[in-house]
Structures are given as structure tokens and as C-alpha cells.
Design an enzyme around this catalytic site. Structure first.
Site, short mmCIF file in Angstrom:
data_model
loop_
_atom_site.label_atom_id
_atom_site.label_comp_id
_atom_site.label_asym_id
_atom_site.label_seq_id
_atom_site.Cartn_x
_atom_site.Cartn_y
_atom_site.Cartn_z
N CYS A 135 -25.36 33.92 34.06
CA CYS A 135 -25.19 34.43 35.43
C CYS A 135 -24.02 35.41 35.50
O CYS A 135 -22.86 35.01 35.40
CB CYS A 135 -24.97 33.26 36.39
SG CYS A 135 -24.48 33.74 38.06
N CYS A 163 -21.52 34.90 38.40
CA CYS A 163 -20.70 33.71 38.14
C CYS A 163 -19.46 34.07 37.34
O CYS A 163 -18.36 33.55 37.57
CB CYS A 163 -21.51 32.66 37.39
SG CYS A 163 -22.94 32.01 38.27
#
Length: 288
Positions: A25, A28
Site C-alpha cells: 500500500c 500507507c
């Protein structure tokens, strides 16, 4: 990592921030170091627990995590706040302050409402709607935020959502001046005869105008015309007809003209020139 021990039980002593992430991700990876910096700056007022959803799918599923990054704030064993997606550090700081109890949510909600109103002035209804909605999450009793969000829906053509929001207001929130104003705004649209096409709208106005022109003392026709004008945003003209009707016979049809005039005033708000001038003219009739 044991979720029950490291999050639920631990949050009974110190608020815990749970960051759901995954190695694949990208957002993230942007959020995590910023969140770590802000948690460190809080100097022990909150703790951070990072949970890789690939390794802990059950925990993520129980909390309804459908996209990442997803961040939850736990306090006294319960999730009390959260957000999804990357956030600027200024917002992360506010999030941590709320969780640690250093910031009054009502104060932050008031700031969001102020920013939403500035967004409306800048012709950014989308940004305003987002801030109004966030303010309501922080302070569900903020009448200005509720009315502001309902008005955005109304201006964007989603009348049903605006009506649903205002109808759901109860208690003191229902009596908030801004909520009462948007409720009156909605009632103005319901007051006029309904038309399905622009041609029918023109016909309604034309017929009502002709009726008043044919008999200027026809107070029922005056009220119909006033409602048609008000529903289409021509409120100053509607006020003129209502003032005339009240001057002729203030008690006609159980004071229908005066009651509808007060609805216009409430929809306009106390600072509106239409309200100020209309109330002055109404007073000159009622207290002459």
C-alpha cells in the site's frame, strides 16, 4: 501482537491508535512515518499499534476495514474516532489531540463549520459538505453544521436528502435557528403548486399574475402568487404581495398571509435585507 491485550486492554490506561496497513500500500507508506512523528510528539499521551492486514485479516474484518490506510482511535476499550486514507500532519495532530482529550471536539467542529462557510463563499460546495459532515461527527448537536450540510444538498438538487436530514433533527437541535431557517426554506418549495415542466411553471406564474391583475383585492390569488414567487426564489416580490394582503385584511384566511410572510423571514434569516425591510413594513401595518 495480541489485539485484546495491546489495544483493548491497553486503551483503558492510555488511548491507542491502530494503523491498518500493508506492504503493498503506497499511501500507507506515506501515512505511517507522519503518524509516528505525531505520536512521538504527543510524548506518551497516546500509543501506536501497527497492524498488517495481510497477517491479521480477521481483526481488520471485524472492524469493517475495506480500504487502507485505515486508522482507529481506541479509548476505554472502545473505538471512538478514526479516518481512512492519507492525511496531512496538521490533521493527524488534531486527531491525536482529540483522542488524548486535549482538544474540545465542539471547538474543532466550530472551526470546521467556519471553514465550510468559507468554502461556500469560494464556490466550493464539495469542500463545504465534507467539512460540515466532519463537524457533525465531532459535534452531533451542531445545528449550524446540520443546516449547512442540508442546504448544500438542497442547492445541489438533492432535496430529498435535505428533507431527511432536517426531519431527523430532534430536541434542541430541531429548534436551532439555522435548522429552523432551512426547514422554512424547504417549506417554501412545498407551498407552491407543483409543476412538472418549465412550461407549467410559467403557466402557474402567468395565471396567478393575471388573477391579481384582474382583481387586485383578491387576497386568495395574492397568496397563490406569493407562494409561486417564493418557491422560485423571487422572495422580495412575494413579500410585496403579502404585505399588501395583510394591509387589506390581516385576519383573512386565518392570517395566512402573515404566517407565510414569517416563513419567508425565517428562511431568509435575520440579517437578510428582505427580512429587515419586510419586518419594518409589517410592523408599520400591525402597530399603526
Amino acid at each position: 501482537m495480541t489485539f485484546m491485550a495491546d489495544v483493548i486492554e491497553a486503551s483503558k490506561e492510555t488511548p491507542v491508535i491502530v494503523d491498518f496497513w500493508a506492504p503493498w500500500c503506497g499511501p500507507c507508506k506515506q501515512l505511517m512515518p507522519a503518524l509516528e512523528r505525531q505520536v512521538k510528539a504527543a510524548e506518551g499521551k497516546v500509543r501506536l499499534v501497527k497492524i498488517n492486514i495481510d497477517e491479521n485479516p480477521g481483526v481488520a474484518g471485524q472492524l469493517g476495514v475495506r480500504s487502507i490506510p485505515a486508522v482507529f482511535g481506541f479509548k476505554d476499550g472502545q473505538p471512538v474516532d478514526g479516518f481512512m486514507g492519507a492525511q496531512p500532519e496538521s490533521e493527524l495532530s488534531k486527531f491525536i489531540s482529540r483522542l488524548s482529550g486535549e482538544t474540545d471536539p465542539k471547538d474543532e467542529a466550530a472551526a470546521l463549520v467556519e471553514r465550510a462557510q468559507a468554502s461556500l463563499d469560494a464556490s466550493d460546495p464539495g469542500g463545504a459538505a465534507q467539512d460540515f459532515a466532519q463537524a457533525l461527527q465531532l459535534d452531533p448537536e451542531n445545528g449550524t453544521a446540520l443546516a449547512g450540510l442540508a442546504r448544500v444538498y438542497l442547492d445541489m438538487g438533492n432535496r430529498d436528502m435535505a428533507v431527511e436530514m432536517i426531519d431527523a433533527a430532534t430536541g434542541p437541535l430541531a429548534d436551532h435557528p439555522d435548522v429552523a431557517s432551512i426547514r422554512s426554506e424547504l417549506s417554501l418549495g412545498e407551498a407552491a403548486p407543483q409543476a412538472d415542466t418549465p412550461d407549467e411553471v410559467d403557466t402557474e406564474l402567468r395565471d396567478a399574475t393575471a388573477s391579481v391583475a384582474a382583481n387586485e383585492t383578491d387576497l386568495d390569488a395574492r397568496l397563490v402568487l406569493a407562494k409561486a414567487l417564493a418557491a422560485r426564489g423571487r422572495r422580495a416580490e412575494a413579500v410585496d404581495h403579502l404585505i399588501y394582503a395583510i394591509g387589506r385584511d390581516r385576519m383573512h384566511d386565518d392570517e395566512a398571509a402573515r404566517k407565510f410572510l414569517l416563513t419567508i423571514f425565517e428562511a431568509e434569516g435575520t440579517d437578510s435585507e428582505i427580512s429587515i425591510d419586510g419586518r419594518r413594513r409589517l410592523s408599520s401595518i400591525l402597530f399603526a
